[in-house]
Motif scaffolding. Structure first.
Motif, PDB file in Angstrom:
ATOM      1  N   UNK A 188       0.854  -1.192  -0.074  1.00 61.12           N
ATOM      2  CA  UNK A 188       0.328   0.261  -0.158  1.00 61.12           C
ATOM      3  C   UNK A 188       0.482   1.345  -0.317  1.00 61.12           C
ATOM      4  N   UNK A 189       2.090   1.027   1.202  1.00 62.02           N
ATOM      5  CA  UNK A 189       2.895   2.367   0.567  1.00 62.02           C
ATOM      6  C   UNK A 189       3.313   2.786  -0.401  1.00 62.02           C
ATOM      7  N   UNK A 190       3.505   1.585  -1.012  1.00 68.21           N
ATOM      8  CA  UNK A 190       4.510   1.655  -2.293  1.00 68.21           C
ATOM      9  C   UNK A 190       3.573   2.364  -3.404  1.00 68.21           C
ATOM     10  N   UNK A 191       2.303   1.751  -3.452  1.00 68.97           N
ATOM     11  CA  UNK A 191       0.927   2.185  -4.277  1.00 68.97           C
ATOM     12  C   UNK A 191       0.613   3.399  -4.489  1.00 68.97           C
ATOM     13  N   UNK A 192       0.840   4.081  -3.301  1.00 74.44           N
ATOM     14  CA  UNK A 192       0.620   5.590  -2.349  1.00 74.44           C
ATOM     15  C   UNK A 192       1.579   6.395  -3.488  1.00 74.44           C
ATOM     16  N   UNK A 193       2.822   6.135  -2.867  1.00 74.82           N
ATOM     17  CA  UNK A 193       4.176   6.123  -3.061  1.00 74.82           C
ATOM     18  C   UNK A 193       4.140   6.430  -4.949  1.00 74.82           C
ATOM     19  N   UNK A 194       3.770   6.086  -5.536  1.00 76.82           N
ATOM     20  CA  UNK A 194       4.514   6.093  -7.357  1.00 76.82           C
ATOM     21  C   UNK A 194       2.908   6.586  -7.798  1.00 76.82           C
ATOM     22  N   UNK A 195       2.016   7.042  -6.849  1.00 80.41           N
ATOM     23  CA  UNK A 195       1.151   8.226  -7.041  1.00 80.41           C
ATOM     24  C   UNK A 195       1.127   9.195  -7.505  1.00 80.41           C
TER      25      UNK A 195
END
Length: 464
Positions: free
Chosen positions: A456-463
């Motif tokens: 989830x953290x990486x997903x948000x970081x990618x946004x």
């Protein structure tokens, strides 16, 4: 039937309470104690098998009987007039055989063991007292001790000492508990590959405790161990705690290296007289590697699960074992050596092999560490379905996992089949006292959130 396990001052568990059910899940991040607890419980339950006392006493007495026979034959060959000693040894052999038969007859025959043990202890003590006179007589009869005779006498003394420690001043229940304590200690040393049990303790100077509801309490501290067990034959309701087989599955890499690891164990340097050889390979692998070679009678207990695993939609073949113990993957009429197959094949294939060999049957207790190892998410779901079906059909299953896919499958399955929730004992790691009272939905939501947080953290970081 669900029950509680309390653990204090062991590994990462300072003071923890866990629940064990038909399908038990230890879930959480790495290095939180999941595998540790699985090995700990396996070590206890492996010592609880109904044949543990038989195996221990038979191993001890078989070696002793061979030594006694050799000594009798040696004295006869030397034409030594030690008839009274020989006759006493023969009577001792008969009582040892009676003890073996009493143990084999089952734990229900406690009264018979209570008669045998004191008499056997007295006879052993009498022979121990006679050793100085016997040596003196031998020195008078022959000019020198042969090396083989000296070695036999030393072996006999050691064997009698060990037997006497097991039976001296003990009734049948104390005798069984004494044996169990020794087996648990050995299991812990071999399964964790530690030199001393103190290495498993969280804090030095404080005792470590494991208490299994309805089974007993095991405690150890530096140099000291104790075990108080409850006898199932006195309380039939506890009979469910004694399982036909206790199995521990871990990395499929062990099975790919099976022949090499077994050869390592047979290396002469690992066969010395030292009591505990630490090879670096956990004892539970050798426990299963030995039993997997045995053929058992009766039909496969779970033919539907075996058919599913070996079908074209899953493995498309099966792992087979030769008469010499070699493992291979059989596919479309061809055999491939297990070391050249994929890890996922070994992971699911070994589970199918245990069903095929009738090692996994109703009443067995299966511990499996990281069942998701080397499996694609689709096969992780198949693994989860298979393990849950095993638990539904009578196998107690304990898994240690950090797979969000397996937990999501479990969540969906329970939603679709609410009655199956009663089979599940879900434990979050690291454990604490609050989670025991939380409902299933709350616990599984918290575990999934923790395990998926990195994604989830990486997903948000990618946004961003």
């Amino acid at each position: 039937m669900n029950f509680k396990v309390e653990i204090k001052n062991i590994g990462k568990l300072a003071d923890s309470e866990l629940r064990i059910g038909r399908f038990t899940v230890f879930a959480g991040p790495n290095n939180t104690g999941k595998s540790f607890v699985s090995k700990l419980l396996y070590s206890l339950y492996h010592a609880m098998r109904e044949d543990y006392a038989e195996n221990h006493i038979c191993n001890l007495t078989q070696s002793l009987s061979k030594t006694l026979n050799y000594l009798i034959q040696t004295i006869r060959d030397e034409n030594l007039p030690l008839h009274s000693f020989v006759e006493e040894i023969k009577v001792l052999e008969q009582r040892i055989e009676a003890l073996e038969n009493g143990v084999r007859s089952g734990r229900g025959d406690i009264e018979e063991l209570d008669k045998i043990i004191p008499e056997l202890s007295d006879r052993v003590e009498n022979i121990q007292k006679r050793f100085p006179d016997m040596r003196s007589s031998l020195k008078q009869e022959i000019s020198h001790f042969s090396y083989s005779l000296v070695e036999t006498l030393e072996t006999l003394e050691e064997s009698l000492d060990e037997l006497q420690k097991s039976i001296h001043d003990k009734n049948a229940e104390a005798f069984v508990a004494f044996i169990t304590k020794g087996i648990i200690k050995r299991n812990l040393i071999q399964n964790f590959q530690v030199e001393n049990l103190s290495e498993l303790m969280s804090k030095e100077g404080e005792p470590a405790n494991v208490e299994v509801e309805g089974l007993g309490k095991f405690q150890f501290s530096t140099g000291e161990t104790s075990f108080d067990m409850e006898f199932a034959d006195k309380n039939p309701e506890l009979r469910y705690l004694l399982y036909s087989r206790v199995i521990y599955l871990e990395s499929p890499a062990y099975w790919k290296l099976k022949n090499a690891l077994e050869n390592l164990r047979l290396d002469p340097k690992h066969l010395s007289n030292r009591r505990e050889q630490l090879s670096g390979i956990p004892g539970y692998f050798y426990d299963l590697a030995s039993i997997i070679k045995i053929k058992f009678s009766e039909d496969i207990a779970f033919p539907d699960l075996y058919k599913r695993l070996t079908s074209k939609n899953v493995l498309g073949g099966k792992i087979v074992i030769s008469e010499t113990g070699d493992l291979s993957f059989q596919e479309n009429g061809r055999n491939f050596s297990l070391p050249v197959t994929a890890m996922g094949i070994a992971n699911l294939g070994i589970l199918a092999l245990l069903i095929d060999r009738k090692i996994l049957d109703k009443g067995a207790f299966l511990f499996i560490d990281e069942p998701e190892a080397h499996l694609h998410p689709a096969w992780q779901v198949i693994m989860a379905e298979t393990l849950f079906d095993l638990s539904r059909q009578g196998v107690k299953v304990v898994i240690a996992t950090h797979s969000a896919d397996i937990l999501k499958w479990l969540e969906v399955h329970v939603k679709k089949n609410p009655d199956d929730e009663q089979l599940v004992a879900l434990n979050q790691f690291p454990p604490n006292g609050h989670e025991v009272d939380e409902d299933f939905e709350t616990r599984i939501a918290k575990i999934k959130q923790e395990l998926t947080k990195p994604f989830s953290d990486l997903y948000l970081e990618g946004l961003l």
